[in-house]
Scaffold this motif. Structure first.
Motif, PDB file in Angstrom:
ATOM      1  N   GLN A 223       0.849  -1.209   0.102  1.00  0.00           N
ATOM      2  CA  GLN A 223       0.001   0.086   0.193  1.00  0.00           C
ATOM      3  C   GLN A 223       0.710   1.376  -0.106  1.00  0.00           C
ATOM      4  N   GLY A 224       2.204   1.037   0.068  1.00  0.00           N
ATOM      5  CA  GLY A 224       2.947   2.368   0.021  1.00  0.00           C
ATOM      6  C   GLY A 224       3.696   2.786   1.281  1.00  0.00           C
ATOM      7  N   GLY A 225       3.167   2.231   2.394  1.00  0.00           N
ATOM      8  CA  GLY A 225       3.676   2.749   3.608  1.00  0.00           C
ATOM      9  C   GLY A 225       5.210   2.234   3.905  1.00  0.00           C
ATOM     10  N   THR A 226       6.134   2.980   4.421  1.00  0.00           N
ATOM     11  CA  THR A 226       7.625   2.461   4.545  1.00  0.00           C
ATOM     12  C   THR A 226       7.744   2.522   6.096  1.00  0.00           C
ATOM     13  N   ALA A 227       9.079   1.903   6.406  1.00  0.00           N
ATOM     14  CA  ALA A 227       9.373   1.991   7.818  1.00  0.00           C
ATOM     15  C   ALA A 227       9.808   3.282   8.294  1.00  0.00           C
ATOM     16  N   ASP A 228      10.124   4.384   7.235  1.00  0.00           N
ATOM     17  CA  ASP A 228      10.351   5.574   7.572  1.00  0.00           C
ATOM     18  C   ASP A 228       8.979   6.296   8.038  1.00  0.00           C
ATOM     19  N   ASP A 229       7.946   5.931   7.227  1.00  0.00           N
ATOM     20  CA  ASP A 229       6.444   6.496   7.582  1.00  0.00           C
ATOM     21  C   ASP A 229       6.179   5.972   9.030  1.00  0.00           C
ATOM     22  N   VAL A 230       6.746   4.908   9.438  1.00  0.00           N
ATOM     23  CA  VAL A 230       6.057   4.073  10.850  1.00  0.00           C
ATOM     24  C   VAL A 230       6.877   5.059  11.801  1.00  0.00           C
ATOM     25  N   ARG A 231       8.062   5.056  11.506  1.00  0.00           N
ATOM     26  CA  ARG A 231       9.103   5.959  12.515  1.00  0.00           C
ATOM     27  C   ARG A 231       8.513   7.525  12.722  1.00  0.00           C
ATOM     28  N   ARG A 232       8.066   7.921  11.485  1.00  0.00           N
ATOM     29  CA  ARG A 232       7.301   9.548  11.472  1.00  0.00           C
ATOM     30  C   ARG A 232       6.054   9.634  12.517  1.00  0.00           C
ATOM     31  N   LEU A 233       5.228   8.576  12.243  1.00  0.00           N
ATOM     32  CA  LEU A 233       4.104   8.607  12.515  1.00  0.00           C
ATOM     33  C   LEU A 233       3.832   8.403  14.130  1.00  0.00           C
ATOM     34  N   VAL A 234       4.870   7.587  14.658  1.00  0.00           N
ATOM     35  CA  VAL A 234       4.373   7.073  16.125  1.00  0.00           C
ATOM     36  C   VAL A 234       5.492   7.902  16.783  1.00  0.00           C
ATOM     37  N   GLY A 235       6.369   8.643  16.489  1.00  0.00           N
ATOM     38  CA  GLY A 235       7.159   9.266  17.348  1.00  0.00           C
ATOM     39  C   GLY A 235       7.998   8.624  18.365  1.00  0.00           C
ATOM     40  N   ASP A 236       7.955   8.678  19.742  1.00  0.00           N
ATOM     41  CA  ASP A 236       8.609   8.083  20.883  1.00  0.00           C
ATOM     42  C   ASP A 236       7.922   6.814  21.176  1.00  0.00           C
ATOM     43  N   ARG A 237       7.045   6.478  20.627  1.00  0.00           N
ATOM     44  CA  ARG A 237       6.435   5.124  21.073  1.00  0.00           C
ATOM     45  C   ARG A 237       6.745   3.818  20.431  1.00  0.00           C
ATOM     46  N   LEU A 238       7.748   3.745  19.989  1.00  0.00           N
ATOM     47  CA  LEU A 238       8.483   2.541  19.168  1.00  0.00           C
ATOM     48  C   LEU A 238       8.289   1.226  19.838  1.00  0.00           C
ATOM     49  N   GLY A 239       8.488   1.137  21.203  1.00  0.00           N
ATOM     50  CA  GLY A 239       8.234  -0.193  21.750  1.00  0.00           C
ATOM     51  C   GLY A 239       6.890  -0.831  21.705  1.00  0.00           C
ATOM     52  N   ALA A 240       5.853   0.094  21.425  1.00  0.00           N
ATOM     53  CA  ALA A 240       4.157  -0.685  21.266  1.00  0.00           C
ATOM     54  C   ALA A 240       3.989  -0.593  19.836  1.00  0.00           C
TER      55      ALA A 240
END
Length: 275
Positions: A223-240
């Protein structure tokens, strides 16, 4: 049973932050050299269990593709859920159920009750008949140690029509859903069992800072989402965060070894979530 949030945190720590979908789309069945029928569905599912059951933290059967074959397809789904559980992965049934009253109660029994053949570790639900309509599923999950993932801000562009609408206090509907889920997770140890679904294709995510629960992120890959998009969208909540990848991994089949290699490559791209 330990609460789903605790079990999920353990699984992500042991196997890495990934949810892989079992999406037996007719095109994929054909690409794997399988018939577009119940036999092909069963073989596709067996190969996915072999590839993902002892390697992936969460596996997400897409219920609609099984339902399309009627009772025989549901029987395949029942076996798949059971075999994934026996292999040691968490099973998230992607059913997107949402209704009111006794009907929602029946959905909760179907997907979250221990005596149901479709019982899963967690299920996706839709809050768009009002968040309160989800009470039977939320109560059942809390009682049985299972989880729910509530659709908040999904990856399909049509979702914005409802999810980005504003309520009287100025919040988006998606933000209201996240905030309601956060209230359900208050007091939970480690990670709450009420998660949200937030698409990796969004330009902006709701504020997730108070959620204290998992974030399932579909839309990665095809669908076009990337790992960088994930990082950008979730901020500091990476562990969840639990990125969901389906077609990009499944296209590597039908070889179990190739499917496992695709999982390993995908996990490499999300190594930042474990730091």
């Amino acid at each position: 049973m330990r609460p789903f949030g605790q079990r999920l945190a353990d699984a992500l720590g042991r196997r890495g932050p990934l949810c892989v979908g079992i999406d037996p789309h007719p095109d994929l069945l054909s690409a794997w050299g399988l018939g577009v029928d119940v036999d092909g569905l069963a073989r596709f599912s067996e190969l996915c269990v072999d590839a993902f059951g002892d390697t992936v933290a969460v596996v997400k059967p897409q219920v609609a593709f099984f339902e399309s074959y009627g009772s025989a397809g549901i029987a395949v789904l029942e076996r798949t859920i059971a075999e994934l559980g026996e292999a040691g992965t968490l099973v998230l049934s992607d059913a997107k159920r949402g209704d009111i009253g006794s009907t929602m109660d029946a959905y909760a029994r179907t997907w979250l009750s221990e005596d149901s053949p479709l019982c899963s570790d967690a299920v996706t639900v839709s809050p768009y008949l009002g968040f309160g309509s989800l009470a039977p599923a939320l109560e059942s999950a809390a009682r049985t140690g299972r989880g729910v993932f509530v659709l908040a801000a999904t990856s399909n562009p049509e979702g914005a029509q409802v999810q980005q609408a504003r309520v009287a206090d100025g919040r988006s509907v998606a933000q209201v859903v996240v905030d309601e889920c956060a209230a359900c997770n208050e007091g939970a140890d480690e990670l709450g069992s009420v998660g949200v679904v937030v698409g990796a294709t969004l330009t902006e995510a709701p504020d997730l800072s108070a959620l204290h629960g998992p974030v399932l992120m579909p839309g990665v890959g095809a669908q076009g989402g990337t790992a960088d998009d994930v990082r950008r969208l979730v901020g500091d909540r990476l562990g969840a965060v639990v990125p969901n990848v389906s077609r990009d991994v499944l296209r590597a089949g039908p070889s179990v070894a190739d499917l496992r290699a695709a999982v390993a490559r995908t996990l490499d791209g999300f190594a930042f979530l474990t730091k």
